[in-house]
Design an enzyme around this catalytic site. Structure first.
Site, PDB file in Angstrom:
ATOM      1  N   CYS A 174      37.837  36.114  20.817  1.00 17.36           N
ATOM      2  CA  CYS A 174      37.535  36.927  19.630  1.00 17.36           C
ATOM      3  C   CYS A 174      37.388  36.088  18.367  1.00 17.36           C
ATOM      4  O   CYS A 174      36.752  36.526  17.413  1.00 17.36           O
ATOM      5  CB  CYS A 174      38.574  38.025  19.448  1.00 17.36           C
ATOM      6  SG  CYS A 174      40.243  37.404  19.449  1.00 17.36           S
ATOM      7  N   GLU A 205      42.246  45.432  34.464  1.00 18.71           N
ATOM      8  CA  GLU A 205      42.179  45.500  35.930  1.00 18.71           C
ATOM      9  C   GLU A 205      41.328  44.362  36.493  1.00 18.71           C
ATOM     10  O   GLU A 205      41.352  44.085  37.685  1.00 18.71           O
ATOM     11  CB  GLU A 205      41.585  46.854  36.385  1.00 18.71           C
ATOM     12  CG  GLU A 205      42.510  48.034  36.201  1.00 18.71           C
ATOM     13  CD  GLU A 205      42.792  48.371  34.742  1.00 18.71           C
ATOM     14  OE1 GLU A 205      41.925  48.103  33.888  1.00 18.71           O
ATOM     15  OE2 GLU A 205      43.883  48.889  34.438  1.00 18.71           O
ATOM     16  N   GLU A 231      44.123  44.472  17.491  1.00 13.08           N
ATOM     17  CA  GLU A 231      43.482  43.160  17.405  1.00 13.08           C
ATOM     18  C   GLU A 231      42.110  43.327  18.059  1.00 13.08           C
ATOM     19  O   GLU A 231      41.997  43.350  19.277  1.00 13.08           O
ATOM     20  CB  GLU A 231      44.353  42.116  18.103  1.00 13.08           C
ATOM     21  CG  GLU A 231      44.165  40.719  17.562  1.00 13.08           C
ATOM     22  CD  GLU A 231      43.003  40.033  18.237  1.00 13.08           C
ATOM     23  OE1 GLU A 231      41.878  40.119  17.673  1.00 13.08           O
ATOM     24  OE2 GLU A 231      43.199  39.430  19.278  1.00 13.08           O
ATOM     25  N   LEU A 232      41.073  43.491  17.225  1.00 10.75           N
ATOM     26  CA  LEU A 232      39.766  43.927  17.740  1.00 10.75           C
ATOM     27  C   LEU A 232      38.717  42.815  17.625  1.00 10.75           C
ATOM     28  O   LEU A 232      39.045  41.667  17.382  1.00 10.75           O
ATOM     29  CB  LEU A 232      39.358  45.205  17.000  1.00 10.75           C
ATOM     30  CG  LEU A 232      40.455  46.297  16.991  1.00 10.75           C
ATOM     31  CD1 LEU A 232      40.006  47.518  16.213  1.00 10.75           C
ATOM     32  CD2 LEU A 232      40.884  46.671  18.397  1.00 10.75           C
ATOM     33  N   TRP A 237      40.670  40.998  29.418  1.00 12.36           N
ATOM     34  CA  TRP A 237      40.460  40.067  30.533  1.00 12.36           C
ATOM     35  C   TRP A 237      40.128  38.646  30.077  1.00 12.36           C
ATOM     36  O   TRP A 237      40.057  37.747  30.886  1.00 12.36           O
ATOM     37  CB  TRP A 237      39.301  40.585  31.405  1.00 12.36           C
ATOM     38  CG  TRP A 237      38.146  41.117  30.588  1.00 12.36           C
ATOM     39  CD1 TRP A 237      37.911  42.427  30.297  1.00 12.36           C
ATOM     40  CD2 TRP A 237      37.102  40.382  29.928  1.00 12.36           C
ATOM     41  NE1 TRP A 237      36.800  42.562  29.507  1.00 12.36           N
ATOM     42  CE2 TRP A 237      36.279  41.310  29.265  1.00 12.36           C
ATOM     43  CE3 TRP A 237      36.788  39.028  29.836  1.00 12.36           C
ATOM     44  CZ2 TRP A 237      35.173  40.941  28.506  1.00 12.36           C
ATOM     45  CZ3 TRP A 237      35.690  38.641  29.081  1.00 12.36           C
ATOM     46  CH2 TRP A 237      34.895  39.603  28.432  1.00 12.36           C
ATOM     47  N   ASN A 238      39.876  38.439  28.809  1.00  9.54           N
ATOM     48  CA  ASN A 238      39.355  37.121  28.409  1.00  9.54           C
ATOM     49  C   ASN A 238      40.422  36.036  28.347  1.00  9.54           C
ATOM     50  O   ASN A 238      40.178  34.905  28.734  1.00  9.54           O
ATOM     51  CB  ASN A 238      38.592  37.217  27.079  1.00  9.54           C
ATOM     52  CG  ASN A 238      39.432  37.762  25.950  1.00  9.54           C
ATOM     53  OD1 ASN A 238      40.346  38.554  26.157  1.00  9.54           O
ATOM     54  ND2 ASN A 238      39.125  37.340  24.739  1.00  9.54           N
ATOM     55  N   GLU A 246      28.908  41.354  18.249  1.00 12.31           N
ATOM     56  CA  GLU A 246      29.662  40.206  18.774  1.00 12.31           C
ATOM     57  C   GLU A 246      29.096  39.795  20.132  1.00 12.31           C
ATOM     58  O   GLU A 246      29.138  40.592  21.077  1.00 12.31           O
ATOM     59  CB  GLU A 246      31.135  40.620  18.934  1.00 12.31           C
ATOM     60  CG  GLU A 246      32.033  39.519  19.427  1.00 12.31           C
ATOM     61  CD  GLU A 246      33.493  39.973  19.560  1.00 12.31           C
ATOM     62  OE1 GLU A 246      33.733  41.165  19.823  1.00 12.31           O
ATOM     63  OE2 GLU A 246      34.379  39.128  19.383  1.00 12.31           O
ATOM     64  N   LYS A 272      49.557  47.636  30.168  1.00 15.80           N
ATOM     65  CA  LYS A 272      48.424  47.819  31.074  1.00 15.80           C
ATOM     66  C   LYS A 272      47.416  46.730  30.772  1.00 15.80           C
ATOM     67  O   LYS A 272      46.620  46.843  29.852  1.00 15.80           O
ATOM     68  CB  LYS A 272      47.755  49.193  30.908  1.00 15.80           C
ATOM     69  CG  LYS A 272      46.763  49.462  32.038  1.00 15.80           C
ATOM     70  CD  LYS A 272      45.561  50.288  31.642  1.00 15.80           C
ATOM     71  CE  LYS A 272      44.544  49.554  30.828  1.00 15.80           C
ATOM     72  NZ  LYS A 272      43.853  48.442  31.512  1.00 15.80           N
ATOM     73  N   GLY A 293      41.232  44.127  22.140  1.00 15.16           N
ATOM     74  CA  GLY A 293      39.985  44.435  22.838  1.00 15.16           C
ATOM     75  C   GLY A 293      38.893  44.778  21.848  1.00 15.16           C
ATOM     76  O   GLY A 293      38.947  44.360  20.692  1.00 15.16           O
ATOM     77  N   SER A 294      37.953  45.578  22.286  1.00 16.84           N
ATOM     78  CA  SER A 294      36.790  45.848  21.440  1.00 16.84           C
ATOM     79  C   SER A 294      37.117  46.859  20.333  1.00 16.84           C
ATOM     80  O   SER A 294      38.031  47.671  20.466  1.00 16.84           O
ATOM     81  CB  SER A 294      35.636  46.378  22.295  1.00 16.84           C
ATOM     82  OG  SER A 294      36.019  47.590  22.901  1.00 16.84           O
ATOM     83  N   GLU A 300      49.738  39.199  14.975  1.00 14.95           N
ATOM     84  CA  GLU A 300      50.566  38.693  16.060  1.00 14.95           C
ATOM     85  C   GLU A 300      50.826  37.239  15.730  1.00 14.95           C
ATOM     86  O   GLU A 300      50.022  36.593  15.085  1.00 14.95           O
ATOM     87  CB  GLU A 300      49.814  38.806  17.383  1.00 14.95           C
ATOM     88  CG  GLU A 300      49.381  40.223  17.643  1.00 14.95           C
ATOM     89  CD  GLU A 300      49.020  40.481  19.084  1.00 14.95           C
ATOM     90  OE1 GLU A 300      48.099  39.806  19.570  1.00 14.95           O
ATOM     91  OE2 GLU A 300      49.652  41.340  19.702  1.00 14.95           O
TER      92      GLU A 300
END
Ligand code: NAD
Length: 481
Positions: A289, A182, A255-256, A155-156, A386, A179, A232-233, A463
């Site tokens: 991140c 949400e 990509e964490l 979402w960021n 973090e 996905k 994400g995390s 990426e």
């Protein structure tokens, strides 16, 4: 529910069809500046997810067979449409995510730029001829798209992160079921709409929402899916990497999370370091991140650095992202506000000095003040977890080895930064930092043409750049006599 007319309808996009909520379960989307619901996102049922995976499988062969030249035309057209629609998309992004409108506009334009670059790079996906040691043999290395991809995005940064995955995968001939979060569903739907309007064949991109753990479990296990990509995390990344392995050693890009150190050496240009790092720290309210977080400052500069950083942080105007005067918006959800309060209380309780901010900003919405904590002990939670929020934490060092030891202490290795006017120190620090990206006297580490990714528990795979295209390609060796 207080619908906002500017926000638009939320749908699923499966096999080229836009699906309304109908009798599907829905989830409210909250504007973090007001705490009010602005729309409801439909959850895909198991049948919808099955249909999306099958559509991606059916679309794969014809899409792969389409010349890269023609795939690039569609991606470039979609990029132009995103630019034309920048205002609509940016406003929707601010309503669901909170960032200042200027940052949202920049994000849409950057995503269009990513589409253009990857479209062109997809046309340059060359193989290689290897001179053969067997008389009369021809040895060829070819690159092929890996197949339908399952993508999961947070979402960021709800437009750029999906744009990187979608554009690189599609440019080299992969199809995708994505996905997104949400909590920020409208942003990706705008990318899908631009692609649909640009003539993307049905099924090449599918967008679904739902309960994250259920969707990822079903999609990753689906036989059609050949590759997983997640941002994400670290905790969720570990779960998805396990699912990818169990589903048949499927390839994955992870990509964490990070916890970026910033080393400010004795000979640094202090004003430049503060200016560039304040801008980087509070961009998107620190929910990035690669956000600079642990500031290790030489003891001779530390107090001046903190004073200058804290005064710049305090001057940032916090408010609703739709107000053009806003410098920093709310945090994207209430979880982050609670986390900030916990980290501040813990650090102060252990002896850190609060130099700026430290509190919720308003009586509604998810606001938190730009915060600076000085002389934070190594055992404080913020030094180890973090923060993913508007929080800069500092500590002093006296020697190069001490600074590097602190910077490399955590199990993360995404971004890192250093400020020095010595080219010798710069070269030594670039070699010594355990990170996927190193910004030396700058924070330009995120361009379409350069690789972006982490090491250690920050994940694997890149990426961006040619490396980002490789993520969606397999290598085949052909020996012909
Ligand atoms: P979280 O870890 O539950 O969620 C992170 C993201 O993963 C969300 O977008 C969520 O929808 C998705 N997700 C969660 N469970 C999933 C599953 N089983 N399958 C597929 N997707 C799943 O927690 P959160 O509160 O949203 O974020 C907390 C932390 O996540 C932050 O503090 C930060 O460290 C990290 N984060 C990192 C990034 C990044 O860009 N690397 C982005 C967002 C969050």
């Amino acid at each position: 529910m207080t619908a906002d007319a500017r926000y638009g309808a939320l749908q699923l996009f499966v096999d080229g069809r836009w699906l309304d909520a109908g009798d599907r379960v829905t989830e409210d989307v909250i504007n973090p500046a007001t705490g009010e619901a602005i729309g409801a996102v439909p959850h895909a049922g198991r049948d919808d997810i099955e249909a999306a995976a099958q559509a991606a499988e059916r679309a794969f062969r014809p899409w792969k067979a389409l010349p890269a030249y023609d795939r690039a035309k569609i991606l470039r057209k979609a990029a132009d449409l995103m630019r034309e629609r920048v205002e609509t998309i940016a406003v929707r992004m601010v309503l669901e995510q909170g960032k200042p409108i200027l940052e949202a506009r920049q994000e849409v334009m950057a995503a269009a730029d990513i589409f253009d670059w990857t479209a062109d790079e997809g046309r340059r996906t060359y193989g290689r001829i290897v001179p053969s040691r067997v008389p009369g043999a021809r040895w060829m290395v070819t690159k092929e798209p890996v197949g339908p991809v399952a993508a999961f995005t947070p979402w960021n940064i709800p437009v750029i992160i999906p744009a990187r995955k979608i554009s690189a995968a599609l440019a080299v001939g992969c199809t995708m079921v994505i996905k997104p979060s949400e909590e920020t569903p409208a942003s990706v739907l705008e990318i899908a709409r631009a692609l649909d309007d640009a003539g993307l064949p049905k099924g090449v991109l599918n967008v679904v929402y739902g309960v994250p753990a259920q969707v990822s479990q079903q999609l990753i296990a689906h036989p059609a899916i050949r590759k997983i990509t997640f941002t994400g995390s670290t905790g969720v990344g570990m779960q998805l990497a396990r699912l990818a392995a169990e589903a048949g050693v499927k390839r994955a890009t992870m990509e964490l999370g990070g916890h970026a150190p910033v080393l400010v050496f004795e000979d640094a240009d202090l004003d430049h370091a503060v200016r560039s790092m304040v801008a980087a720290k509070y961009r998107n309210a620190g929910q990035v991140c690669v956000s600079p977080t642990r500031f290790y400052v030489h003891e001779s500069l530390h107090d001046r650095f903190v004073e200058s950083f804290a005064s710049a942080a305090t001057a940032i105007r916090v408010g609703d992202g739709l107000d053009p005067a806003t410098g920093m918006g709310p945090l994207a959800n209430t979880r982050r506000v609670a986390a900030m309060e916990r980290l501040v209380a813990d650090a102060v309780g252990r002896g850190a000095r609060l130099a700026a901010g430290g509190e919720r900003g308003a009586n509604r919405g998810s606001f938190f003040q730009p915060t600076v904590l000085a002389d934070v002990p190594v055992e404080a939670q913020a030094m180890n977890e973090e923060p993913f929020g508007p929080m800069a934490i500092t500590s002093r060092f006296s020697s190069f080895d001490e600074a590097i030891g602190q910077a490399n202490r955590l199990p993360f290795g995404l971004a890192s930064y250093a400020f020095t006017t010595s080219s010798r120190t710069a070269a030594m620090v670039a070699d010594a930092l355990e990170a996927g990206m190193v910004g030396l006297n700058n924070n330009f580490i995120n361009m379409p043409e350069t690789p972006f990714g982490g090491i250690k528990q920050s994940g694997y795979g890149s990426e961006g750049g040619t490396e980002g295209m490789d993520a969606y390609l397999t290598t085949k060796f052909v020996s012909q006599t």
